[in-house]
Write a protein that holds these residues in place. Structure first.
Motif, mmCIF file in Angstrom:
data_model
loop_
_atom_site.group_PDB
_atom_site.id
_atom_site.type_symbol
_atom_site.label_atom_id
_atom_site.label_comp_id
_atom_site.label_asym_id
_atom_site.label_seq_id
_atom_site.Cartn_x
_atom_site.Cartn_y
_atom_site.Cartn_z
ATOM 1 N N GLY A 55 -11.602 1.498 7.276
ATOM 2 C CA GLY A 55 -12.216 2.654 7.914
ATOM 3 C C GLY A 55 -11.213 3.507 8.661
ATOM 4 N N VAL A 56 -10.268 2.852 9.333
ATOM 5 C CA VAL A 56 -9.284 3.558 10.147
ATOM 6 C C VAL A 56 -8.156 4.143 9.297
ATOM 7 N N SER A 57 -7.810 3.477 8.188
ATOM 8 C CA SER A 57 -6.601 3.828 7.443
ATOM 9 C C SER A 57 -6.832 4.703 6.216
ATOM 10 N N LEU A 58 -7.988 4.607 5.576
ATOM 11 C CA LEU A 58 -8.199 5.310 4.310
ATOM 12 C C LEU A 58 -8.689 6.734 4.532
ATOM 13 N N LYS A 59 -8.237 7.623 3.677
ATOM 14 C CA LYS A 59 -8.562 9.037 3.799
ATOM 15 C C LYS A 59 -10.051 9.306 3.566
ATOM 16 N N LYS A 60 -10.528 10.274 4.308
ATOM 17 C CA LYS A 60 -11.900 10.770 4.233
ATOM 18 C C LYS A 60 -12.940 9.747 4.684
ATOM 19 N N SER A 61 -12.484 8.654 5.312
ATOM 20 C CA SER A 61 -13.423 7.760 5.986
ATOM 21 C C SER A 61 -13.824 8.405 7.302
ATOM 22 N N LYS A 62 -15.056 8.245 7.697
ATOM 23 C CA LYS A 62 -15.508 8.814 8.967
ATOM 24 C C LYS A 62 -14.833 8.161 10.166
ATOM 25 N N ALA A 63 -14.234 6.981 9.945
ATOM 26 C CA ALA A 63 -13.530 6.287 11.029
ATOM 27 C C ALA A 63 -12.025 6.528 10.987
ATOM 28 N N ASP A 74 -3.133 8.554 -0.598
ATOM 29 C CA ASP A 74 -1.889 8.569 -1.364
ATOM 30 C C ASP A 74 -0.924 7.460 -0.963
ATOM 31 N N ASP A 75 -1.005 7.003 0.276
ATOM 32 C CA ASP A 75 -0.024 6.057 0.808
ATOM 33 C C ASP A 75 -0.314 4.627 0.356
ATOM 34 N N PRO A 76 0.540 4.030 -0.496
ATOM 35 C CA PRO A 76 0.319 2.641 -0.920
ATOM 36 C C PRO A 76 0.320 1.658 0.239
ATOM 37 N N ALA A 77 1.137 1.928 1.262
ATOM 38 C CA ALA A 77 1.201 1.020 2.415
ATOM 39 C C ALA A 77 -0.122 1.001 3.170
ATOM 40 N N ALA A 78 -0.772 2.156 3.275
ATOM 41 C CA ALA A 78 -2.075 2.217 3.941
ATOM 42 C C ALA A 78 -3.106 1.407 3.168
ATOM 43 N N LYS A 79 -3.035 1.457 1.857
ATOM 44 C CA LYS A 79 -3.961 0.678 1.030
ATOM 45 C C LYS A 79 -3.724 -0.817 1.193
ATOM 46 N N ILE A 120 -3.791 -11.610 -2.312
ATOM 47 C CA ILE A 120 -4.033 -11.979 -3.711
ATOM 48 C C ILE A 120 -5.058 -11.028 -4.322
ATOM 49 N N ALA A 121 -6.118 -10.706 -3.572
ATOM 50 C CA ALA A 121 -7.123 -9.751 -4.068
ATOM 51 C C ALA A 121 -6.481 -8.399 -4.348
ATOM 52 N N HIS A 122 -5.626 -7.940 -3.446
ATOM 53 C CA HIS A 122 -4.922 -6.666 -3.646
ATOM 54 C C HIS A 122 -4.111 -6.688 -4.935
ATOM 55 N N ALA A 123 -3.508 -7.844 -5.247
ATOM 56 C CA ALA A 123 -2.653 -7.948 -6.421
ATOM 57 C C ALA A 123 -3.427 -7.772 -7.725
ATOM 58 N N PHE A 124 -4.671 -8.276 -7.778
ATOM 59 C CA PHE A 124 -5.389 -8.205 -9.064
ATOM 60 C C PHE A 124 -6.452 -7.112 -9.127
ATOM 61 N N LEU A 125 -6.816 -6.518 -8.008
ATOM 62 C CA LEU A 125 -7.846 -5.479 -8.031
ATOM 63 C C LEU A 125 -7.303 -4.171 -8.604
ATOM 64 N N PRO A 126 -8.157 -3.403 -9.303
ATOM 65 C CA PRO A 126 -7.715 -2.129 -9.904
ATOM 66 C C PRO A 126 -7.711 -0.985 -8.893
ATOM 67 N N ILE A 127 -6.851 -1.083 -7.887
ATOM 68 C CA ILE A 127 -6.760 -0.072 -6.838
ATOM 69 C C ILE A 127 -5.815 1.030 -7.310
ATOM 70 N N ILE A 128 -6.293 2.245 -7.344
ATOM 71 C CA ILE A 128 -5.498 3.369 -7.828
ATOM 72 C C ILE A 128 -4.295 3.593 -6.916
ATOM 73 N N GLY A 129 -3.092 3.629 -7.516
ATOM 74 C CA GLY A 129 -1.876 3.916 -6.759
ATOM 75 C C GLY A 129 -1.573 2.928 -5.666
ATOM 76 N N LYS A 130 -1.852 1.667 -5.902
ATOM 77 C CA LYS A 130 -1.746 0.692 -4.807
ATOM 78 C C LYS A 130 -0.322 0.240 -4.504
ATOM 79 N N GLY A 131 0.620 0.378 -5.436
ATOM 80 C CA GLY A 131 1.956 -0.153 -5.205
ATOM 81 C C GLY A 131 1.962 -1.670 -5.303
ATOM 82 N N ASP A 132 3.067 -2.278 -4.854
ATOM 83 C CA ASP A 132 3.137 -3.740 -4.938
ATOM 84 C C ASP A 132 2.459 -4.379 -3.732
ATOM 85 N N SER A 133 2.321 -5.699 -3.787
ATOM 86 C CA SER A 133 1.606 -6.439 -2.744
ATOM 87 C C SER A 133 2.543 -7.013 -1.682
#
Length: 283
Positions: A24-32, A112-117, A194-207
């Protein structure tokens, strides 16, 4: 409900609410978006409290391998149950990470920021320094396990203990969380990573697997030392494990200090050389 299922569900709740607040705090267009560190620490504290409320009556709600290992190291928990608890915690953490992914499904492509994801799932140090980062995680988890034992030694109104534990998490986050994001829980960091590594997150970068060992080893060392330290100084039981862990901790503190001093000397030498070169060029 079995203890295995209880630890799985409790850890899952922890990650849903804890990872959720970071999303909520880190991702874009979240109300938080931009809510800040206090919001994050409150979210994690309440996540722990809700996890404990949910399953504390079944499994005592360790929801953290460092807590399980710490309690086992002082005879407060049977060693034969340790693998089962840790497996349940890891599975619950992975499932929790997956649920957070679906909760913020439209927001991944807007960020856009992989680190934020990655921060929604796992921790990352503010300043990368493996020895210092390890020490930070050790200290945070040392305070966590000692705090849990402090809380358990006091009588509270029935049902209040989980809320006090949640406040302990908030206090650790506010006071000690800045350097590394305070994983203080191997499952909390490794499972969602581990979830981040296998989930289809757009533009996620490495884990960031290069860092992944720190929030596992640091909490384990700190958690076990917190437990044996409490046993030694509050109950007068100075076990061999206390002395072994004390030596390990002193060595790691020394390594971290020496590493930082070496970096400081290197930085000063480079700065001095640069200043001399600038002075020579000006003349």
């Amino acid at each position: 409900m079995s203890e295995f299922l209880a630890e799985l569900i409790g850890t899952m709740i922890l990650i849903i609410l804890g990872g959720g607040v970071v999303g909520g705090v880190s991702l874009k267009k979240s109300k938080a978006e931009g809510g800040g560190w206090i919001v994050v620490t409150l979210g994690w504290g309440l996540g722990v409290a809700m996890g404990v409320y949910a399953v504390g009556s079944v499994s005592d709600a360790h929801i953290n391998p460092a807590v399980t290992l710490g309690f086992a190291s002082i005879g407060e928990f049977p060693w034969e149950k340790v693998p089962m608890y840790i497996l349940a915690q890891m599975i619950g953490a992975i499932i929790g990470g997956v649920i957070v992914f679906f909760q913020y499904l439209p927001h991944w492509k807007e960020t856009d920021d992989p680190a934020a994801k990655l921060s929604v799932f796992a921790t990352d140090p503010a300043i990368k320094s493996a020895p210092a980062n390890l020490v930070s995680e050790m200290i945070g988890t040392f305070v966590l396990v000692m705090g849990l034992l402090f809380i358990g030694a006091n009588d509270f109104t029935e049902g209040l203990n989980p809320a006090i534990v949640g406040l302990l998490i908030v206090a650790i986050g506010l006071s000690l969380g800045g350097p590394t994001g305070y994983a203080i829980n191997p499952a909390r960091d490794l499972g969602p990573r581990i979830a981040h590594a296998f989930l289809p997150i757009i533009g996620k970068g490495d884990s960031n697997w290069k860092y992944a060992a720190i929030p596992v080893l640091g909490p384990i060392i700190g958690g076990v030392y917190g437990a044996v330290f409490y046993k030694a100084f509050f109950e007068g039981d100075f076990t061999p494990l206390f002395w072994i862990m004390s030596l390990v901790v002193l060595i790691l503190l020394g390594v971290a200090l020496a590493d930082e001093q070496k970096k400081q000397h290197t930085q000063l030498a480079v700065s001095k050389q640069s200043s001399q070169e600038t002075s020579y060029t000006n003349h």
